[in-house]
Design a protein around this motif. Structure first.
Motif, PDB file in Angstrom:
ATOM      1  N   ILE A  43       0.845  -1.197   0.000  1.00  0.00           N
ATOM      2  CA  ILE A  43       0.000   0.000   0.000  1.00  0.00           C
ATOM      3  C   ILE A  43       0.882   1.249   0.000  1.00  0.00           C
ATOM      4  O   ILE A  43       1.814   1.338   0.793  1.00  0.00           O
ATOM      5  N   PRO A  44       0.604   2.194  -0.891  1.00  0.00           N
ATOM      6  CA  PRO A  44       1.235   3.500  -0.734  1.00  0.00           C
ATOM      7  C   PRO A  44       0.408   4.255   0.297  1.00  0.00           C
ATOM      8  O   PRO A  44      -0.614   4.838  -0.026  1.00  0.00           O
ATOM      9  N   SER A  45       0.803   4.165   1.548  1.00  0.00           N
ATOM     10  CA  SER A  45      -0.014   4.776   2.600  1.00  0.00           C
ATOM     11  C   SER A  45       0.452   6.199   2.807  1.00  0.00           C
ATOM     12  O   SER A  45       1.551   6.581   2.409  1.00  0.00           O
ATOM     13  N   LEU A  64       4.292   6.481   2.218  1.00  0.00           N
ATOM     14  CA  LEU A  64       5.129   5.415   2.746  1.00  0.00           C
ATOM     15  C   LEU A  64       4.655   4.115   2.119  1.00  0.00           C
ATOM     16  O   LEU A  64       3.491   3.773   2.224  1.00  0.00           O
ATOM     17  N   LEU A  65       5.551   3.403   1.458  1.00  0.00           N
ATOM     18  CA  LEU A  65       5.138   2.127   0.864  1.00  0.00           C
ATOM     19  C   LEU A  65       5.324   1.031   1.894  1.00  0.00           C
ATOM     20  O   LEU A  65       6.423   0.823   2.392  1.00  0.00           O
ATOM     21  N   VAL A  66       4.240   0.361   2.231  1.00  0.00           N
ATOM     22  CA  VAL A  66       4.301  -0.659   3.275  1.00  0.00           C
ATOM     23  C   VAL A  66       3.665  -1.949   2.764  1.00  0.00           C
ATOM     24  O   VAL A  66       2.620  -1.916   2.112  1.00  0.00           O
ATOM     25  N   GLU A  67       4.305  -3.067   3.083  1.00  0.00           N
ATOM     26  CA  GLU A  67       3.776  -4.351   2.631  1.00  0.00           C
ATOM     27  C   GLU A  67       2.788  -4.917   3.648  1.00  0.00           C
ATOM     28  O   GLU A  67       3.079  -4.984   4.845  1.00  0.00           O
ATOM     29  N   VAL A  68       1.621  -5.303   3.150  1.00  0.00           N
ATOM     30  CA  VAL A  68       0.612  -5.936   3.997  1.00  0.00           C
ATOM     31  C   VAL A  68       0.580  -7.419   3.629  1.00  0.00           C
ATOM     32  O   VAL A  68       0.499  -7.766   2.461  1.00  0.00           O
ATOM     33  N   GLN A  69       0.676  -8.289   4.629  1.00  0.00           N
ATOM     34  CA  GLN A  69       0.701  -9.729   4.354  1.00  0.00           C
ATOM     35  C   GLN A  69      -0.483 -10.430   5.011  1.00  0.00           C
ATOM     36  O   GLN A  69      -0.846 -10.086   6.132  1.00  0.00           O
ATOM     37  N   ALA A  70      -1.027 -11.410   4.305  1.00  0.00           N
ATOM     38  CA  ALA A  70      -2.098 -12.219   4.891  1.00  0.00           C
ATOM     39  C   ALA A  70      -1.771 -13.683   4.647  1.00  0.00           C
ATOM     40  O   ALA A  70      -1.192 -14.041   3.616  1.00  0.00           O
ATOM     41  N   ALA A  97      -1.894  -1.166  -4.241  1.00  0.00           N
ATOM     42  CA  ALA A  97      -3.334  -0.918  -4.151  1.00  0.00           C
ATOM     43  C   ALA A  97      -3.664  -0.086  -2.925  1.00  0.00           C
ATOM     44  O   ALA A  97      -3.031  -0.236  -1.879  1.00  0.00           O
ATOM     45  N   PHE A  98      -4.648   0.789  -3.073  1.00  0.00           N
ATOM     46  CA  PHE A  98      -5.159   1.511  -1.912  1.00  0.00           C
ATOM     47  C   PHE A  98      -6.612   1.892  -2.151  1.00  0.00           C
ATOM     48  O   PHE A  98      -7.047   1.977  -3.300  1.00  0.00           O
ATOM     49  N   GLY A  99      -7.383   2.115  -1.088  1.00  0.00           N
ATOM     50  CA  GLY A  99      -8.780   2.519  -1.201  1.00  0.00           C
ATOM     51  C   GLY A  99      -9.559   2.077   0.019  1.00  0.00           C
ATOM     52  O   GLY A  99      -9.199   1.095   0.662  1.00  0.00           O
ATOM     53  N   GLU A 100     -10.604   2.816   0.336  1.00  0.00           N
ATOM     54  CA  GLU A 100     -11.451   2.428   1.464  1.00  0.00           C
ATOM     55  C   GLU A 100     -12.546   1.508   0.948  1.00  0.00           C
ATOM     56  O   GLU A 100     -13.040   1.698  -0.152  1.00  0.00           O
ATOM     57  N   VAL A 101     -12.915   0.496   1.729  1.00  0.00           N
ATOM     58  CA  VAL A 101     -13.973  -0.419   1.303  1.00  0.00           C
ATOM     59  C   VAL A 101     -15.195  -0.228   2.196  1.00  0.00           C
ATOM     60  O   VAL A 101     -15.083  -0.255   3.425  1.00  0.00           O
ATOM     61  N   GLY A 102     -16.339  -0.006   1.572  1.00  0.00           N
ATOM     62  CA  GLY A 102     -17.591   0.172   2.315  1.00  0.00           C
ATOM     63  C   GLY A 102     -18.269  -1.158   2.561  1.00  0.00           C
ATOM     64  O   GLY A 102     -17.849  -2.193   2.043  1.00  0.00           O
ATOM     65  N   LEU A 103     -19.338  -1.147   3.341  1.00  0.00           N
ATOM     66  CA  LEU A 103     -20.016  -2.393   3.701  1.00  0.00           C
ATOM     67  C   LEU A 103     -20.669  -3.081   2.507  1.00  0.00           C
ATOM     68  O   LEU A 103     -20.882  -4.283   2.514  1.00  0.00           O
ATOM     69  N   ALA A 104     -20.991  -2.310   1.478  1.00  0.00           N
ATOM     70  CA  ALA A 104     -21.588  -2.928   0.300  1.00  0.00           C
ATOM     71  C   ALA A 104     -20.521  -3.485  -0.626  1.00  0.00           C
ATOM     72  O   ALA A 104     -20.821  -3.938  -1.725  1.00  0.00           O
ATOM     73  N   GLY A 105     -19.276  -3.398  -0.203  1.00  0.00           N
ATOM     74  CA  GLY A 105     -18.183  -3.894  -1.031  1.00  0.00           C
ATOM     75  C   GLY A 105     -17.675  -2.849  -2.005  1.00  0.00           C
ATOM     76  O   GLY A 105     -16.788  -3.119  -2.810  1.00  0.00           O
ATOM     77  N   ILE A 141       0.661   7.776  -5.690  1.00  0.00           N
ATOM     78  CA  ILE A 141       1.096   7.203  -6.966  1.00  0.00           C
ATOM     79  C   ILE A 141       2.522   7.640  -7.284  1.00  0.00           C
ATOM     80  O   ILE A 141       3.327   6.856  -7.792  1.00  0.00           O
ATOM     81  N   ALA A 142       2.856   8.871  -6.933  1.00  0.00           N
ATOM     82  CA  ALA A 142       4.221   9.347  -7.183  1.00  0.00           C
ATOM     83  C   ALA A 142       5.233   8.498  -6.407  1.00  0.00           C
ATOM     84  O   ALA A 142       6.284   8.122  -6.938  1.00  0.00           O
ATOM     85  N   GLU A 143       4.893   8.151  -5.168  1.00  0.00           N
ATOM     86  CA  GLU A 143       5.801   7.337  -4.355  1.00  0.00           C
ATOM     87  C   GLU A 143       5.927   5.930  -4.950  1.00  0.00           C
ATOM     88  O   GLU A 143       7.018   5.364  -5.024  1.00  0.00           O
ATOM     89  N   ALA A 144       4.784   5.369  -5.365  1.00  0.00           N
ATOM     90  CA  ALA A 144       4.800   4.031  -5.966  1.00  0.00           C
ATOM     91  C   ALA A 144       5.675   4.041  -7.221  1.00  0.00           C
ATOM     92  O   ALA A 144       6.483   3.130  -7.432  1.00  0.00           O
ATOM     93  N   SER A 145       5.537   5.075  -8.009  1.00  0.00           N
ATOM     94  CA  SER A 145       6.307   5.178  -9.247  1.00  0.00           C
ATOM     95  C   SER A 145       7.800   5.267  -8.947  1.00  0.00           C
ATOM     96  O   SER A 145       8.629   4.637  -9.608  1.00  0.00           O
TER      97      SER A 145
END
Ligand code: TYD
Ligand code: MG
Length: 465
Positions: free
Chosen positions: A294-296, A303-309, A389-397, A409-413
């Motif tokens: 995520i480019p948080s 800040l580019l941070v890796e999220v793992q699941a 990837a980044f974005g908020e997810v609502g309850l309806a998906g 996006i500039a940081e990701a680039s």
């Protein structure tokens, strides 16, 4: 001899009760009420914070915040909003051994070099300990004066007598006033001493740092009181075993509270990390499912941070949900959304979520990244490592707009990412040169885009016994 009169004081909020109780009636905290010797209430005349006490129009005089004092540590200055404001009182909290004294010593040394005499009051370490540490850090200076004293009255007269550009009190819990019968570190003492330092800071226009201990449950002793009182509250945090330290601002009367400063604890003290994204992305596994970056945006800094699941079959009655680095409730919510809106079943799976580097991601933009990491691990399909990837997810998906798309996006680039999955509403007036934008409207679409698999095939994989 007459028994001294005692009162019962809540160590959390300072409320006074007539008798002991398990729970404070004022703040509702449990086990915080402690017996203390009552202070004789005499006719108190408190010196006011400023000499002039008549009303003054806001437009009068020069801007008092104009001349900020640099701590010499860029990361620290940024968190403070561009440096220390003269006459401000700052509280620095953190776990024992995290590096509060190291940070303060390094900053004091730099300030001493640039602005002259700095008073470092050490109530916990002896002079020899301080000198040993300073020589190891290379922070020796004639202008850095160490005062191993815990009496408030002695500290006050030293600050008032010597012309200092900065004073550090390490720690506020070790200082006591002989005017009060209460023990050092008790709420009454901490409150009185902090109040006195506030008066000194405002009265002499001297910036003062108070170092505060954190109690077992993660709060600075007497937190409500101190946090109300001081101008700025900083927390120094990090995983004990890792070298990474994050300086976070939770209250700032002179700037934003979203900024973070990143440091690395080394053999020779704290080193500023100018480029945390590079640090967070080293050792990133390639081609493994369950990893998304995520480019948080923490404050003004991306800040580019890796999220793992990691999703695996559960052999327990109630499957495990182990989460570090994000809010566990948010993960539960996303699991429900993925189940309901994308048909991905997690009910018989153990779910582990981790954010790499000991960072805690608070912003809602983490939702989409988390959802993709979870889906990727469940389906065992790796997401292209150059895709962020980044974005908020609502309850309806639905995937909802978040701010700062351009900076993200500039940081990701900058770090070689070639594609970014983002909310559809974020693409307006974006001109990403090297990053292909993949706008999505809901989680389902995001999963399909991220894993490049048609819906039918994906469904078949999940349905496998
Ligand atoms: P310290 O600043 O004493 O912590 P605090 O004041 O928050 O209690 O830091 C102590 C820890 O920092 C200790 O475990 C050792 C580590 N450290 C280093 O790794 N390198 C150094 O140069 C210094 C001074 C400390
Ligand atoms: Mg210390």
């Amino acid at each position: 001899m007459a028994k001294p009169k005692t009162v019962y004081v809540c160590q959390q909020c300072g409320a006074i009760a007539a008798r002991w109780a398990g729970r404070c009636a004022a703040c509702g905290e449990w086990n915080t009420i402690v017996e203390e010797i009552a202070v004789e209430e005499g006719p108190h005349i408190r010196p006011s914070l400023q000499e002039s006490t008549c009303p003054v129009p806001l437009t009068a005089g020069a801007s008092p915040c104009g001349e900020r004092l640099s701590t010499g540590l860029r990361e620290c200055d940024r968190v403070l909003g561009g440096g220390v404001v003269p006459g401000s009182l700052t509280l620095l909290g953190g776990d024992p051994g995290i590096g509060k004294s190291t940070l303060m010593l390094q900053a004091s040394w730099r300030v001493a070099g640039m602005n002259g005499r700095v008073l470092y009051v050490s109530g916990e370490e002896s002079f020899d300990q301080m000198r040993l540490r300073a020589s190891r850090l290379g922070a020796m200076s004639d202008d850095l004066l160490v005062f191993t004293e815990t009496s408030l009255e002695a500290i006050r007269s030293e600050i008032v007598a010597g012309a200092y550009s900065l004073a550090v009190i390490d720690s506020i819990q070790s200082v006591y006033s002989s005017q009060l019968p209460a023990l050092p570190g008790s709420i009454g003492q901490v409150r009185e001493c902090a109040n006195e330092f506030l008066r000194i800071a405002k009265g002499r226009n001297l910036p003062i740092f108070l170092v505060g201990h954190v109690t077992k449950d993660g709060a600075i002793a007497g937190p409500r009181l101190l946090e109300h009182l001081v101008d700025t509250v900083l927390y120094f945090e990090g995983e004990g075993k890792q070298a990474l330290r994050i300086l976070r601002c939770v209250k700032n009367r002179f700037g934003s509270t979203h900024e973070i400063g990143v440091f690395e604890m080394t053999q020779s003290g704290l080193r500023e990390v100018e480029n945390p994204s590079a640090l967070f992305l080293t050792e990133r596994p390639k081609g493994i499912s369950g990893s998304v970056v995520i480019p948080s945006l923490e404050g003004t800094r991306p800040l580019l941070v890796e999220v793992q699941a990691l999703v695996s079959d559960s052999h327990l009655g109630s499957p495990r949900r182990t989460v570090t680095g994000v809010n566990p409730n948010r993960v539960s919510l996303l699991l429900a959304i993925l189940e309901k809106r994308a048909g991905l079943a997690f009910s018989d799976k153990d779910v582990f979520v981790n954010v790499v580097g000991g960072v805690f991601l608070e912003e809602p933009a983490t939702d989409l990244t988390l959802a993709l990491a979870l889906a990727s691990s469940l389906l065992n399909v790796a997401i292209d490592p150059r895709r962020a990837a980044f974005g908020e997810v609502g309850l309806a998906g639905e995937v909802r707009v978040v701010d700062g798309a351009r900076q993200r996006i500039a940081e990701a680039s900058k770090f070689g990412f070639t594609e970014c999955i983002l909310p559809r509403g974020c693409t307006d007036d974006l001109d990403a040169a090297n990053v292909a934008l993949a706008p999505v409207g809901d989680v389902m679409e995001a999963i399909q885009t991220a894993m490049e698999i048609p819906y039918g095939q994906r469904k078949a994989q999940t349905d496998k016994p």
